[in-house]
Motif scaffolding. Sequence first.
Motif, mmCIF file in Angstrom:
data_model
loop_
_atom_site.group_PDB
_atom_site.id
_atom_site.type_symbol
_atom_site.label_atom_id
_atom_site.label_comp_id
_atom_site.label_asym_id
_atom_site.label_seq_id
_atom_site.Cartn_x
_atom_site.Cartn_y
_atom_site.Cartn_z
ATOM 1 N N SER A 317 0.848 -1.188 0.000
ATOM 2 C CA SER A 317 0.000 0.000 0.000
ATOM 3 C C SER A 317 0.890 1.247 0.000
ATOM 4 O O SER A 317 2.109 1.149 -0.173
ATOM 5 N N THR A 318 0.305 2.394 0.167
ATOM 6 C CA THR A 318 1.040 3.662 0.151
ATOM 7 C C THR A 318 0.681 4.471 1.389
ATOM 8 O O THR A 318 -0.330 4.206 2.046
ATOM 9 N N PRO A 319 1.507 5.479 1.754
ATOM 10 C CA PRO A 319 1.196 6.301 2.926
ATOM 11 C C PRO A 319 -0.219 6.869 2.858
ATOM 12 O O PRO A 319 -0.658 7.350 1.808
ATOM 13 N N GLY A 320 -0.924 6.772 3.974
ATOM 14 C CA GLY A 320 -2.314 7.227 4.011
ATOM 15 C C GLY A 320 -3.310 6.130 3.756
ATOM 16 O O GLY A 320 -4.521 6.325 3.925
ATOM 17 N N SER A 321 -2.848 4.957 3.352
ATOM 18 C CA SER A 321 -3.693 3.763 3.209
ATOM 19 C C SER A 321 -4.951 4.015 2.363
ATOM 20 O O SER A 321 -6.028 3.510 2.661
ATOM 21 N N HIS A 322 -4.795 4.855 1.309
ATOM 22 C CA HIS A 322 -5.933 5.187 0.441
ATOM 23 C C HIS A 322 -7.124 5.728 1.235
ATOM 24 O O HIS A 322 -8.281 5.447 0.933
ATOM 25 N N GLY A 323 -6.817 6.493 2.290
ATOM 26 C CA GLY A 323 -7.882 7.136 3.070
ATOM 27 C C GLY A 323 -8.390 6.331 4.249
ATOM 28 O O GLY A 323 -9.196 6.825 5.046
ATOM 29 N N LEU A 324 -7.940 5.076 4.395
ATOM 30 C CA LEU A 324 -8.365 4.275 5.547
ATOM 31 C C LEU A 324 -7.645 4.754 6.813
ATOM 32 O O LEU A 324 -6.424 4.952 6.805
ATOM 33 N N VAL A 325 -8.399 4.939 7.883
ATOM 34 C CA VAL A 325 -7.815 5.313 9.176
ATOM 35 C C VAL A 325 -8.342 4.359 10.234
ATOM 36 O O VAL A 325 -9.554 4.198 10.391
ATOM 37 N N LEU A 326 -7.414 3.735 10.956
ATOM 38 C CA LEU A 326 -7.785 2.850 12.056
ATOM 39 C C LEU A 326 -7.425 3.520 13.376
ATOM 40 O O LEU A 326 -6.260 3.817 13.630
ATOM 41 N N LEU A 327 -8.446 3.793 14.192
ATOM 42 C CA LEU A 327 -8.195 4.182 15.580
ATOM 43 C C LEU A 327 -8.077 2.870 16.357
ATOM 44 O O LEU A 327 -9.069 2.152 16.508
ATOM 45 N N PRO A 328 -6.871 2.530 16.837
ATOM 46 C CA PRO A 328 -6.625 1.156 17.306
ATOM 47 C C PRO A 328 -7.024 0.908 18.763
ATOM 48 O O PRO A 328 -6.319 0.198 19.483
ATOM 49 N N TYR A 329 -8.151 1.448 19.191
ATOM 50 C CA TYR A 329 -8.525 1.371 20.603
ATOM 51 C C TYR A 329 -9.269 0.060 20.896
ATOM 52 O O TYR A 329 -10.385 0.043 21.413
ATOM 53 N N LEU A 338 -10.040 6.754 27.275
ATOM 54 C CA LEU A 338 -11.299 6.258 26.706
ATOM 55 C C LEU A 338 -11.438 4.784 27.087
ATOM 56 O O LEU A 338 -11.382 3.887 26.235
ATOM 57 N N PRO A 339 -11.595 4.505 28.374
ATOM 58 C CA PRO A 339 -11.519 3.117 28.849
ATOM 59 C C PRO A 339 -12.600 2.189 28.296
ATOM 60 O O PRO A 339 -12.396 0.983 28.229
ATOM 61 N N HIS A 340 -13.727 2.734 27.887
ATOM 62 C CA HIS A 340 -14.844 1.868 27.487
ATOM 63 C C HIS A 340 -15.133 1.936 25.988
ATOM 64 O O HIS A 340 -16.160 1.441 25.532
ATOM 65 N N THR A 341 -14.238 2.545 25.228
ATOM 66 C CA THR A 341 -14.489 2.676 23.796
ATOM 67 C C THR A 341 -14.019 1.431 23.050
ATOM 68 O O THR A 341 -13.523 0.471 23.640
ATOM 69 N N ALA A 342 -14.201 1.446 21.733
ATOM 70 C CA ALA A 342 -13.734 0.362 20.861
ATOM 71 C C ALA A 342 -12.960 0.986 19.710
ATOM 72 O O ALA A 342 -12.929 2.212 19.553
ATOM 73 N N GLY A 343 -12.328 0.150 18.901
ATOM 74 C CA GLY A 343 -11.605 0.654 17.747
ATOM 75 C C GLY A 343 -12.562 1.168 16.671
ATOM 76 O O GLY A 343 -13.757 0.841 16.671
ATOM 77 N N THR A 344 -12.033 1.978 15.762
ATOM 78 C CA THR A 344 -12.837 2.548 14.681
ATOM 79 C C THR A 344 -12.064 2.441 13.370
ATOM 80 O O THR A 344 -10.869 2.753 13.327
ATOM 81 N N LEU A 345 -12.739 1.997 12.321
ATOM 82 C CA LEU A 345 -12.159 1.995 10.981
ATOM 83 C C LEU A 345 -12.945 2.994 10.144
ATOM 84 O O LEU A 345 -14.164 2.860 9.979
ATOM 85 N N SER A 346 -12.262 4.002 9.653
ATOM 86 C CA SER A 346 -12.922 5.088 8.922
ATOM 87 C C SER A 346 -12.350 5.200 7.508
ATOM 88 O O SER A 346 -11.226 4.753 7.249
ATOM 89 N N GLY A 347 -13.122 5.809 6.625
ATOM 90 C CA GLY A 347 -12.628 6.084 5.267
ATOM 91 C C GLY A 347 -12.867 4.969 4.276
ATOM 92 O O GLY A 347 -12.179 4.891 3.260
ATOM 93 N N LEU A 348 -13.836 4.090 4.562
ATOM 94 C CA LEU A 348 -14.107 2.982 3.639
ATOM 95 C C LEU A 348 -14.726 3.497 2.335
ATOM 96 O O LEU A 348 -15.789 4.131 2.334
ATOM 97 N N ARG A 349 -14.032 3.243 1.242
ATOM 98 C CA ARG A 349 -14.552 3.499 -0.101
ATOM 99 C C ARG A 349 -14.234 2.264 -0.935
ATOM 100 O O ARG A 349 -13.388 1.452 -0.560
ATOM 101 N N ARG A 350 -14.889 2.152 -2.045
ATOM 102 C CA ARG A 350 -14.682 0.955 -2.868
ATOM 103 C C ARG A 350 -13.206 0.737 -3.171
ATOM 104 O O ARG A 350 -12.701 -0.376 -3.059
ATOM 105 N N GLU A 351 -12.496 1.830 -3.510
ATOM 106 C CA GLU A 351 -11.087 1.667 -3.905
ATOM 107 C C GLU A 351 -10.159 1.402 -2.716
ATOM 108 O O GLU A 351 -9.043 0.908 -2.899
#
Length: 492
Positions: A317-329, A338-351
Amino acid sequence: MGIVAGLDSSPDFTRIVVCDTDTGAVLRQGYAPHPVESPEGGGGRVADVDPQAWLLSLGEAAGGGLLEGVQAIGVSAQQNALVPLDGKGGTVRPALVGGDRRAQVSAADLIDSLGGREAWAQAVGCVPQAAQPVTKLRWLAKNEPEAAGRTAVLMQAHDWLVWQLLGRPVRRTTDRGGASGTGYWSAATGSYRPDLVELALGHQAVLPEVIGPAEAAGTTPEGLLISAGTGETMAAAFGLGLGLGDAVVSLGASGSVMAVHPEALVDQNGMITSLADATGMHLPVVTTLNAVRALRGTAELLGLPDPEALSELAMKSTPGSHGLVLLPYLEGERTPSLPHTAGTLSGLRRESMKPEHLARAAFEGMLCGLADALDVLRGRGVEVRRVFLLGPAAELPAVQAAAPSLFGAQVVVPQPADYAAIGAARQAAWALGVSQGTLDARTPPAWQGAVAQVLEPGEDLAVGQAVRQQYVAVREQTHPGAFTAQPDAFTG
């Protein structure tokens, strides 16, 4: 020219290095496992370990004449191991080592008893956690009141080992580094808080004398000088040769960031644990709950066997992961709180929905989370010019490709070595030199630094900082104000 030894008693084994006093070159070494089952790691049960096991392991590691000709010994040992002794110096019960989920109740108990997190941060520079000796004291008082009642003297692993090597003298000593992790000694004031021992244990206890970094704890009947000793974290920092401007990022299942700073930092939110180092300086530490566990989780999701395979995929892949961002919580998070939170995956697009982009996002998310921790320190005036990257994951190509530009600093990846044992030996050389009048008590011996790979941000800096901004934007949108009480979360 002489030789000194450094002894590191970790949770699982004893390692001894014998070093040249002038250069620090390792001349010979010994190793022996502890003759006990390993306690469960962070978050496991209270582990009971007979301290005699540490002595047996030490004796085996030093076999075959390993210490022949040695003039001084330094001791490094696992932190948070509490050895409760009676008035005659006998162990009241086995040492309490490791973490304990049950002790979380005791930690919460102590926090409330003193009036909250900020009260603890002001008192001793840290907020009670399950593994800390002060919390173990409260656990002992609540669960084993008879043993707690007989406890007259408190020692940690390195204190106890130094005391044993010296023949159990009346004088018991520790150092600033070890004392700063207890939860009842303040790095800011350089003094104990006996009232906190009483708050936790129910009564006062005798505490070891805190001696200076270059002082000797004593001399054995055979004439062998024993230095102050310290905790493993402080010994490893000393063995690596850290100084002002240096930070360490440790990549374990969870992550930690620490840096050398001239003064203790009091943090009302409890994000910073204010430790002392082995030289007279300070080691503010910020921890995250999610580091390599985020890589392992992503590898499992993608059907890959390990982080090595995930790294190989991420490099496609390339820097920036084609817009994918993982908050690894994935386990909640401590930094930000943020003791009670969960992880988040943002920026999902077809590409962007390709395995290699998710793999890259896992590495970038882990490193950006650690960069957030670095920025907590930077925001408090801690200078970060170099970042030492430790742990097996530091060798992964995907980590090395992204870390310099995301951290905005030169990244140093030291070759694996017994840095805690080397740091203990360097301390021994310092105490020996001071006792002989050849070294100044304010200036440790200048040993050769760690052999390391050095990575520069170079032309990738702007790209890395854009990736970082993308991460911060998602974090702020998902968890607005998570770092509000801190200075700017993104300082570049």
